[in-house]
Design an enzyme around this catalytic site. Structure first.
Site, PDB file in Angstrom:
ATOM      1  N   CYS A 120       7.772  -3.061 -39.095  1.00 17.17           N
ATOM      2  CA  CYS A 120       8.004  -1.999 -38.364  1.00 17.17           C
ATOM      3  C   CYS A 120       7.051  -0.805 -38.567  1.00 17.17           C
ATOM      4  CB  CYS A 120       9.787  -1.520 -38.391  1.00 17.17           C
ATOM      5  SG  CYS A 120      10.116  -0.391 -37.138  1.00 17.17           S
ATOM      6  N   LYS A 195      19.664  -5.712 -32.994  1.00 19.40           N
ATOM      7  CA  LYS A 195      19.714  -4.569 -33.566  1.00 19.40           C
ATOM      8  C   LYS A 195      20.170  -3.482 -32.597  1.00 19.40           C
ATOM      9  CE  LYS A 195      16.750  -1.642 -36.330  1.00 19.40           C
ATOM     10  NZ  LYS A 195      15.543  -1.188 -36.956  1.00 19.40           N
ATOM     11  N   ARG A 205      17.340   5.887 -43.579  1.00 20.54           N
ATOM     12  CA  ARG A 205      16.493   7.065 -43.320  1.00 20.54           C
ATOM     13  C   ARG A 205      16.100   7.855 -44.146  1.00 20.54           C
ATOM     14  NH1 ARG A 205      18.303   7.199 -36.680  1.00 20.54           N
ATOM     15  NH2 ARG A 205      17.702   4.821 -36.331  1.00 20.54           N
ATOM     16  N   LYS A 248      22.340  -6.548 -36.693  1.00 18.36           N
ATOM     17  CA  LYS A 248      22.380  -5.486 -37.527  1.00 18.36           C
ATOM     18  C   LYS A 248      23.061  -4.558 -36.883  1.00 18.36           C
ATOM     19  CE  LYS A 248      19.206  -2.482 -39.546  1.00 18.36           C
ATOM     20  NZ  LYS A 248      17.754  -2.288 -39.625  1.00 18.36           N
ATOM     21  N   SER A 274      22.825   0.315 -44.703  1.00 16.72           N
ATOM     22  CA  SER A 274      23.149   1.470 -45.627  1.00 16.72           C
ATOM     23  C   SER A 274      24.322   2.075 -45.668  1.00 16.72           C
ATOM     24  CB  SER A 274      21.885   2.310 -45.520  1.00 16.72           C
ATOM     25  OG  SER A 274      21.772   2.944 -44.432  1.00 16.72           O
ATOM     26  N   TYR A 313      22.907  -4.177 -50.072  1.00 12.59           N
ATOM     27  CA  TYR A 313      22.721  -3.416 -51.031  1.00 12.59           C
ATOM     28  C   TYR A 313      23.591  -3.833 -52.352  1.00 12.59           C
ATOM     29  CZ  TYR A 313      19.915  -0.955 -47.712  1.00 12.59           C
ATOM     30  OH  TYR A 313      18.969  -1.069 -46.481  1.00 12.59           O
TER      31      TYR A 313
HETATM   32  C1  PBG Z   1      13.592  -0.075 -39.194  1.00 12.17           C
HETATM   33  C2  PBG Z   1      14.926  -0.183 -40.000  1.00 12.17           C
HETATM   34  C3  PBG Z   1      15.757   0.391 -40.105  1.00 12.17           C
HETATM   35  C4  PBG Z   1      16.685  -0.601 -40.985  1.00 12.17           C
HETATM   36  C5  PBG Z   1      16.024  -1.507 -41.198  1.00 12.17           C
HETATM   37  N1  PBG Z   1      15.172  -1.607 -40.761  1.00 12.17           N
HETATM   38  C6  PBG Z   1      16.167   1.649 -39.623  1.00 12.17           C
HETATM   39  C7  PBG Z   1      16.220   2.245 -38.170  1.00 12.17           C
HETATM   40  O1  PBG Z   1      16.196   1.467 -37.480  1.00 12.17           O
HETATM   41  O2  PBG Z   1      16.376   3.489 -38.057  1.00 12.17           O
HETATM   42  C8  PBG Z   1      18.095   0.082 -41.428  1.00 12.17           C
HETATM   43  C9  PBG Z   1      18.619  -0.347 -42.789  1.00 12.17           C
HETATM   44  C10 PBG Z   1      19.919   0.088 -43.108  1.00 12.17           C
HETATM   45  O3  PBG Z   1      20.306   1.240 -42.866  1.00 12.17           O
HETATM   46  O4  PBG Z   1      20.273  -0.301 -44.373  1.00 12.17           O
HETATM   47  N2  PBG Z   1      12.460  -0.331 -39.777  1.00 12.17           N
END
Ligand code: PBG
Length: 326
Positions: A120, A195, A205, A248, A274, A313
């Site tokens: 990403c 997602k 973030r 997700k 998270s 986590y």
């Molecule tokens: C984007 C990505 C995100 C997460 C994993 N890959 C954040 C987003 O889309 O803003 C979030 C993972 C989490 O919240 O634990 N590269």
């Protein structure tokens, strides 16, 4: 047969009866631990919004990976925090990028641990969006051109699997083709297929320093109200060559995990993100919830819904509990 002849409580009478008829099992085999690789040396920054998690430089990530392997966890997922960000996230496809260096070091020191890389741009771009910006929005097809470079660079560094999380249309096919023509036809892809544009990514973030600097991710991540659309996303990713698909976040989307597993019968991963982690940890710090019990209940629920694999986590804590249980 019905009550009083039938009494469901008979098989709940003691621990061994309960073990015998338990329908869902959870094992350390099911876990992937997400880790944050920070540029530089000697870095071990605690992430305030995710207690117990750290941004780590390469040598500390390797140390962490040794512990992860000793606990029996089969895989880690790497996210990078680069020294410099720019408009197109060029650090993400540099062979000297943080994640590329971490992959090489882990595969050298802890060769049996599977290393998966998140593919990403949001951690690498100055604007914090998951691709190239054109006219105020992320340009799908321009992003694909760079995304394939990033995936190939991770493959060349030695990643065992790549996991695109950008939500661009057509990314799985593009990455599959790029890997195949460059000698990586046996490298699997785990697609973040369903997602959602979720508020539960907040703590991540901060951890990955990847918050969008303007607007939000609603023009590429899924609307939280949709369910049929998740099946379309999964179907397309499978047609394009995804080996595993992901839902997700996990907890607010157990219905989606269930539908995806029931419909497609392919390996399904769920990302216990998270915000799901931090909300529980915060409540436990206040003494409102029992950390161990709530954590295991959540992980069982994700497994019961149909996930084969859980990114969490909690992986290290849960592995310790499972090793000591019975
Ligand atoms: C984007 C990505 C995100 C997460 C994993 N890959 C954040 C987003 O889309 O803003 C979030 C993972 C989490 O919240 O634990 N590269």
């Amino acid at each position: 047969m019905e009550f009083p002849a039938l009494r469901l409580r008979r098989l709940r009478k003691n621990k061994n009866f309960r073990r015998m008829v338990r329908e869902t099992s959870l094992s350390v085999d099911d876990f992937i631990l997400p880790l944050f690789v920070h540029y530089g040396e000697g870095v071990e920054n605690p992430i305030p919004s995710m207690p117990g998690n750290y941004q780590m430089s390469v040598e500390n990530i390797v140390k962490e990976c040794r512990e992860v392997e000793e606990l029996g966890i089969p895989a880690v997922m790497l996210f990078g925090i680069p020294s410099e960000k720019d408009e197109i996230g060029s650090q993400s496809f540099s062979d000297e990028g943080v994640v590329q260096r971490a992959v090489r070091a882990i595969k050298k020191e802890v060769p049996n641990l599977l290393v998966i890389t998140d593919v990403c741009f949001c951690e690498y771009t100055s604007h914090g969006h998951c691709g190239v910006i054109k006219d105020g929005d992320v340009d799908n097809d321009e992003t694909l051109k760079l995304l394939v470079r990033q995936a190939l660079s991770f493959a060349r560094a030695g990643a065992d699997m790549v996991a695109p999380s950008d939500m661009m249309d057509g990314r799985v096919r593009a990455i599959r083709e790029e890997l195949d023509i460059n000698g990586f036809k046996n490298l699997p892809i785990m697609a973040y297929s369903a997602k959602y544009s979720s508020a539960f990514y907040g703590p991540f973030r901060e951890a990955a320093e990847s918050a969008p600097q303007f607007g939000d991710r609603k023009s590429y991540q899924m609307d939280i109200c949709n369910s049929d659309e998740a099946l379309r996303e999964v179907e397309l990713d499978l047609m394009e060559g995804a080996d595993m698909v992901m839902v997700k976040p996990a907890l607010p989307y157990l219905d989606i995990i269930y539908r995806v597993k029931t419909e497609f019968r392919v390996p399904v991963a769920a990302y216990n993100v998270s915000g799901e982690f931090s909300a529980i940890v915060a409540a436990c710090e206040r003494g409102w919830l029992d950390r161990e019990k709530v954590m295991m209940e959540v992980l069982y629920s994700i497994k019961r819904a149909g996930a084969d694999v859980i990114l969490t986590y909690f992986a290290k804590d849960a592995a310790r509990i499972l090793a000591g249980s019975r």
